[in-house]
Design an enzyme around this catalytic site. Structure first.
Site, PDB file in Angstrom:
ATOM      1  N   ASN A 177       0.787  -1.204  -0.187  1.00 43.71           N
ATOM      2  CA  ASN A 177       0.112  -0.040  -0.009  1.00 43.71           C
ATOM      3  C   ASN A 177       0.775   1.314   0.113  1.00 43.71           C
ATOM      4  OD1 ASN A 177      -0.265   1.766   2.702  1.00 43.71           O
ATOM      5  ND2 ASN A 177       0.028  -0.346   3.145  1.00 43.71           N
ATOM      6  N   PHE A 236       4.978   5.554  15.039  1.00 43.47           N
ATOM      7  CA  PHE A 236       6.235   5.846  14.714  1.00 43.47           C
ATOM      8  C   PHE A 236       6.922   5.052  13.528  1.00 43.47           C
ATOM      9  CE2 PHE A 236       6.768   6.328  19.444  1.00 43.47           C
ATOM     10  CZ  PHE A 236       6.317   7.637  19.511  1.00 43.47           C
ATOM     11  N   CYS A 238       5.018   4.588   9.978  1.00 44.18           N
ATOM     12  CA  CYS A 238       4.173   4.518   8.752  1.00 44.18           C
ATOM     13  C   CYS A 238       5.186   4.897   7.470  1.00 44.18           C
ATOM     14  CB  CYS A 238       3.144   5.605   8.645  1.00 44.18           C
ATOM     15  SG  CYS A 238       2.439   5.681   6.879  1.00 44.18           S
ATOM     16  N   CYS A 448       6.536 -38.225  -9.126  1.00 42.83           N
ATOM     17  CA  CYS A 448       6.652 -36.882  -9.905  1.00 42.83           C
ATOM     18  C   CYS A 448       7.998 -36.527 -10.069  1.00 42.83           C
ATOM     19  CB  CYS A 448       5.955 -35.630  -9.152  1.00 42.83           C
ATOM     20  SG  CYS A 448       6.904 -35.136  -7.697  1.00 42.83           S
ATOM     21  N   CYS A 451      11.375 -34.568  -5.512  1.00 40.75           N
ATOM     22  CA  CYS A 451      12.388 -34.599  -4.705  1.00 40.75           C
ATOM     23  C   CYS A 451      13.756 -34.889  -5.252  1.00 40.75           C
ATOM     24  CB  CYS A 451      11.960 -35.896  -3.707  1.00 40.75           C
ATOM     25  SG  CYS A 451      11.533 -37.370  -4.524  1.00 40.75           S
TER      26      CYS A 451
END
Length: 508
Positions: A177, A236, A238, A448, A451
């Site tokens: 933000n 203290f 922002c 898969c 590892c």
């Protein structure tokens, strides 16, 4: 073999649950012919409140043709969420969840003697910036709100002012933000405080304030107390207010923190929290300065200075405001490990013992909140999760923590505060002479090979992969027990051996 499954988790495929949109007014609930509330059950599961979810399952999904799935809002464009299978698995796994040791717990806590009915507070931000928002938050179950920072100087916001980093389920992993402070006048905010105090006498109003000089800090503290605030929080930290003697600039200076805390102390006898910045190497010296100035507690962490990304087509950092952007505050799940580190640092400092710690930074679930509490926080604050999921998350925060305490036989929050603090030690104190070897559950393995790839390219080349059976095999002489393979396994098919002493050659 050590069973790594937590008593407070279940073994369903979380990727399917992550597809749930957590709808407002969920259509799946409206469609349930058995009168159950699958929308609420899925929400409890999403926020890892598994005991709460299990207690809500009143339907028999095994004999149902799942009208809830037909009503799922994803059904028109995509495959609907597999609600039936998720609830069946939840019901199946609920027999493994821990049973209650006690039936009643007390979630109340306090900040400098100011009682809160539970430890959950909205942190100072847009989520606590109007009377209506705070009213709805209190009604939802939040014990307190840290109101969006009040100041005496005008604010000029940008548009847009948010950007995000998402995970694979499209939810926020990190959130940036560039928003500033309350854009209401001091008088308007004091009127809100008075109205909230009259309507919600048992709730806690934390007045977050920021001044440009000592006189303003003192005056704002006095006005907030007169208007009904319960606690003063000094902002203290922002990151979007970086002028001289403002915002994060204060939090990086021991002298300014002590001086402005003293100024606030002159204007009020309410408990004072100093909200500190993580944009600093060591928060402890600044916290000690706040203590010298009269603060009774620390709020940490505020957001982290960040740039979340660059639009590679426009070549502008995000969020773009007329072709420009600025460094802003980063929050969300991604910052939790950093926040926990600072909470641990504060709690481990002997000179700060007795000061209240209000923890924040990436809290979404009751487990997140509990981790902050176990490392020393007495209260916890949330914003980013509320921005994404709404005030309703407090229901599962309260219920999940309550269920955990009942199962553990813990009656009060005070019994949990700092419970894991001693597990964090100096580098020299960690044990390095034993090892846990991975053990493959080949029945659970899907072949898969992730590892193998990770061990070969990021580990110690201690795994072989059979291309025919598509199964891994451990090379024990090479394995150092780093557990990278376990962390990348999607099927949780890797467990660990009992701890064994390292061979002498490994120690030399």
């Amino acid at each position: 073999m050590a069973n790594d499954r937590s008593k407070y988790s279940i073994s369903y495929d979380r990727s399917e649950l992550s597809r749930c949109l957590l709808c407002h007014d969920p259509q799946c609930t409206k469609a349930c012919i058995q009168g159950a509330d699958p929308g609420r059950i899925l929400r409890s599961m999403y926020f890892k409140n598994y005991n709460g979810a299990a207690l809500r399952i009143s339907c028999d999904c095994s004999s149902c043709d799942a009208p809830c799935e037909k009503a799922c809002v994803l059904g028109g464009r995509k495959t609907p969420v597999g609600i039936r299978s998720l609830l069946l698995r939840m019901k199946e796994d609920s027999v493994y969840l821990p049973k209650h040791e006690i039936e009643e717990v007390d979630l109340s806590t306090n900040i400098g003697g100011v009682r809160l009915e539970n430890p959950f507070i909205l942190s100072s931000s847009v989520v606590a910036s109007t009377y209506d928002m705070c009213k709805r938050a209190f009604e939802a179950g939040w014990a307190g709100v840290s109101f969006k920072t009040i100041c005496s100087f005008p604010q000029h916001e940008t548009s847009p002012r948010f950007s995000v980093i998402r995970n694979h389920s499209h939810s926020f992993c990190g959130f940036k933000n560039i928003e500033q402070l309350s854009d209401h006048s001091v008088k308007e905010n004091m009127d809100i405080f008075r109205k909230l105090r009259e309507e919600f006498p048992t709730k806690v109003i934390i007045a977050s304030i920021m001044g440009r000089n000592e006189a303003e800090w003192t005056e704002l503290a006095t006005l907030c107390q007169q208007a009904g605030a319960s606690v003063i929080e000094c902002n203290f930290s922002c990151p979007n207010m970086e002028a001289d003697d403002l915002g994060v600039t204060i939090g990086q200076s021991e002298e300014l923190v002590e001086r402005f805390t003293r100024a606030v102390k002159r204007g009020t006898d309410l408990p004072i929290l100093a909200k500190l910045t993580p944009n600093i190497t060591d928060m402890v010296p600044v916290a000690l300065a706040a203590k010298r100035g009269g603060a009774g507690g620390i709020s940490a962490i505020n957001t982290i200075n960040s740039i979340t990304g660059v639009d590679v087509d426009t070549l502008v950092a995000k969020p773009a405001v007329r072709g420009k952007s600025i460094v802003g505050g980063y929050s969300g799940a991604a910052v939790k490990p950093i926040a926990l580190r600072f909470i641990s640092d504060l709690n481990r400092c002997d000179e700060l013992k007795g000061m209240h710690i209000s923890g924040m930074g990436g809290i979404e679930t009751w487990r997140d909140a509990l981790e902050f509490i176990l490392l020393g926080a007495g209260t916890v604050q949330a914003t980013t999760a509320v921005m994404q999921y709404g005030y309703r998350i407090v229901e599962d925060l309260i219920e999940g923590l309550s269920e955990y305490m009942k199962c553990k036989g813990v009656r009060t929050i005070d019994s949990l505060i700092g419970g894991a603090a001693d597990s964090v030690v100096d580098h020299q104190s960690i044990e390095r002479d034993t090892v846990l070897f991975p053990i493959f559950d080949l029945d659970r393995c899907n072949g898969c090979g992730r590892c193998y790839i990770s061990c070969m390219d990021g580990g110690h080349q201690a795994i072989e992969f059979d291309p025919v059976s598509r199964r891994p095999r451990l090379i024990g002489q090479k394995c150092v027990g780093c557990h990278l393979c376990k962390l990348v396994c999607s099927e949780k098919a890797i467990f660990t051996s009992d701890r064994t002493i390292r061979r002498r050659s490994e120690q030399e």
